[in-house]
Design a protein around this motif. Structure first.
Motif, PDB file in Angstrom:
ATOM      1  N   PHE A  54      64.637  14.770 -25.673  1.00 36.37           N
ATOM      2  CA  PHE A  54      65.568  14.587 -24.567  1.00 36.37           C
ATOM      3  C   PHE A  54      67.009  14.560 -25.070  1.00 36.37           C
ATOM      4  O   PHE A  54      67.882  15.228 -24.516  1.00 36.37           O
ATOM      5  N   LEU A  57      68.231  18.011 -25.974  1.00 36.02           N
ATOM      6  CA  LEU A  57      68.595  18.861 -24.838  1.00 36.02           C
ATOM      7  C   LEU A  57      69.910  18.412 -24.223  1.00 36.02           C
ATOM      8  O   LEU A  57      70.746  19.233 -23.839  1.00 36.02           O
ATOM      9  N   VAL A  58      70.108  17.083 -24.145  1.00 33.82           N
ATOM     10  CA  VAL A  58      71.358  16.589 -23.569  1.00 33.82           C
ATOM     11  C   VAL A  58      72.525  16.950 -24.477  1.00 33.82           C
ATOM     12  O   VAL A  58      73.602  17.347 -24.007  1.00 33.82           O
ATOM     13  N   LEU A  60      72.695  19.561 -26.332  1.00 41.45           N
ATOM     14  CA  LEU A  60      72.921  20.982 -26.124  1.00 41.45           C
ATOM     15  C   LEU A  60      73.719  21.215 -24.845  1.00 41.45           C
ATOM     16  O   LEU A  60      74.666  21.994 -24.804  1.00 41.45           O
TER      17      LEU A  60
ATOM     18  N   LEU B 110      64.815  20.707 -17.735  1.00 42.48           N
ATOM     19  CA  LEU B 110      66.039  20.361 -18.460  1.00 42.48           C
ATOM     20  C   LEU B 110      66.313  21.393 -19.548  1.00 42.48           C
ATOM     21  O   LEU B 110      67.460  21.786 -19.778  1.00 42.48           O
ATOM     22  N   ALA B 114      69.621  23.490 -20.247  1.00 46.27           N
ATOM     23  CA  ALA B 114      70.328  23.219 -21.501  1.00 46.27           C
ATOM     24  C   ALA B 114      70.623  24.518 -22.243  1.00 46.27           C
ATOM     25  O   ALA B 114      71.734  24.712 -22.739  1.00 46.27           O
TER      26      ALA B 114
END
Lengths: 165, 334
Positions: A54, A57-58, A60, B110, B114
């Motif tokens: 997680f 991805l955040v 990125l 997500l 992303a």
């Protein structure tokens, strides 16, 4: 931690460090921004190697996707001429000294911290992560978002000073 | 199969899907737009011009690969890959059927957003590196637009995550099985989430640089925007990723709002769905792309300041309100 792939880790760490060095050393500010992007993507890769899907991805989306675009925007909009993007290399020794002191300080402080024992069972999925974020850690989380909101409103106020908001 | 081989095969299949989609979409775009404009479109090579695109690919591959002498050479060469790679990566999250997915990501939704968030960087890189005013303005517009529309796009899919209770695309499809009142499929678009679909649709049009939001390559003012100085296969890569992004967003819309690979009246667990599922998802995706082209052939372009104002002042507040309402509803029902 046994599950971390050493090859992937070394490659990504080298990419991140090399990109950081290039960000500082390149003479073109636009290239510096793209090297910074490379560092941010490599950091996301490091998170992924550490099973923090997680966060990766955040990282990125927020840093590589949004922050670097804003950095580029600022650079491209404030350059009056294209040639201004290339500068002579300016080695600022006070800044280098400050960075070195900071690096030593961080190394010293983190050295004293205990290395957490690898807990395989504690590798949370996203749902568990969200649950922990909004129950046990809800206060720090809300404080952080409050600070960000204040910074956002402050930036808008600052930029729009003298005009109707 | 060894895990490495399995990964390679999946990646190769995703690449094949992406290339095939590019070839199909160029033909479809020219035919659909042609008929919308009361023209015929390509009709010389092959039956109904169907082989036109393959000839175009040969042309792109053999064209001179030109780099302007004043361009920033390294960035100019790198930019097409910066646009192409994220677009290709996004396929990893797609769920084509009950037994057909490129990977089983828990955070698939997500993940797609992303990696697609990296596309504006490549567009800006192309715009800057070309060292031409049209390219630069086109690149800046595209980036400004994609940054401002990523927020409402993400906010518009969050209610779906809330109702499904998962960010995994497979779980979101599963949450849409069953029937309301005994015969209406529980697709999100047939529920109050149709509001979310409207928001998603508007944000997606902007994210894809589609008319009425295509001012990043507004032909009448910027020639072809950030892709202006590109030729040959570099131009091909830029365009391939654009078509592939249309496919991904449309497939996402089908998955999130139109029940993914589900077919009303057929039990999702039945063995026939193993091959029917992917076919149905592709059908839904291409219907979505057709609607995108229909909009493109119908609506005029709006101004960049109008569209930025629409994004920040209308779409984001609306998505936030809808997010809160959904939260209250989900809480009240459970």
């Amino acid at each position: 931690m046994p599950d971390v792939n050493p090859v992937a880790f070394v490659v990504l760490a080298a990419l991140a460090l090399g990109g950081a060095v290039m960000t500082v050393l390149t003479r073109n500010v636009v290239h510096a921004a793209f090297w910074l992007l490379e560092v941010l993507v490599a950091t996301a890769g490091l998170y992924l190697v550490l099973s923090a899907e997680f966060i990766a991805l955040v990282q990125l989306m927020v840093y590589a996707g949004a922050v670097s675009v804003l950095v580029l925007f600022v650079i491209m909009l404030t350059l009056r001429r294209r040639e201004d993007s290339v500068r002579t290399r300016d080695l600022s020794w006070p800044v280098a000294a400050m960075s070195a002191v900071l690096a030593v300080a961080i190394a010293y402080v983190t050295r004293a911290l205990p290395v957490p024992a690898p807990e395989r069972a504690a590798q949370p999925d996203v749902a568990a992560f969200g649950h922990a974020l909004f129950t046990r850690w809800v206060l720090p989380f809300e404080i952080a978002s409050g600070i960000l909101l204040v910074a956002l409103v402050g930036a808008v106020w600052w930029a729009g000073r003298g005009e109707e908001l | 199969m060894s895990p490495l081989l399995s990964i390679l095969v999946r990646a190769l299949l995703a690449l094949l899907l992406m290339l095939a989609n590019g070839v199909v979409l160029i033909y479809m775009l020219r035919k659909v737009l042609g008929h919308l404009h009361l023209r015929i479109g390509p009709n010389r090579v092959g039956p109904f011009g169907a082989l036109q695109t393959s000839m175009d690919v040969v042309k792109l591959l053999t064209k001179e690969d030109f780099i302007p002498s004043a361009a920033d050479k390294w960035l100019f060469r790198l930019a097409p890959y910066m646009v192409f790679v994220p677009s290709f990566m996004a396929y990893a999250a797609l769920v084509l059927g009950p037994k057909a997915a490129f990977s089983g990501l828990d955070t698939g939704l997500l993940y797609v957003f992303a990696v697609l968030a990296l596309v504006p960087m490549g567009v800006m890189m192309a715009g800057w590196a070309s060292n031409s005013k049209w390219s630069l303005i086109g690149g800046m517009r595209a980036a400004a637009q994609q940054i401002s529309y990523e927020v409402p796009l993400l906010l518009s899919v969050l209610p779906i995550v809330m109702t499904a209770g998962s960010m995994s695309l497979a779980a979101i499809v599963k949450s849409q099985t069953g029937y309301a009142l005994g015969f209406i499929p529980r697709w999100n678009v047939l529920s109050p989430q149709i509001v979310g679909f409207g928001l998603f649709m508007i944000a997606a049009l902007a994210e894809l640089n589609q008319t009425p939001f295509d001012m990043s390559e507004a032909e009448s003012e910027l020639i072809s925007g950030f892709a202006n100085e590109y030729s040959g296969m570099r131009f091909g890569l830029l365009f391939l990723s654009e078509f592939s992004n249309s496919f991904i967003i449309s497939a996402l819309a089908a998955t999130l709002f139109f029940g993914g690979w589900l077919v009303p009246g057929i039990d999702p667990a039945s063995p026939v769905m193993v091959w029917l599922g992917p076919a149905v998802l592709l059908l839904k995706t291409y219907v979505g792309i057709f609607v995108l082209m229909w909009i493109r052939g119908t609506l005029p372009r709006i101004r960049i300041d109008q569209m930025l104002a629409l994004g920040w002042k209308a779409l984001i507040p609306a998505s936030l309100v809808w997010l809160m309402l959904t939260g209250v509803i989900v809480r009240a029902v459970s």
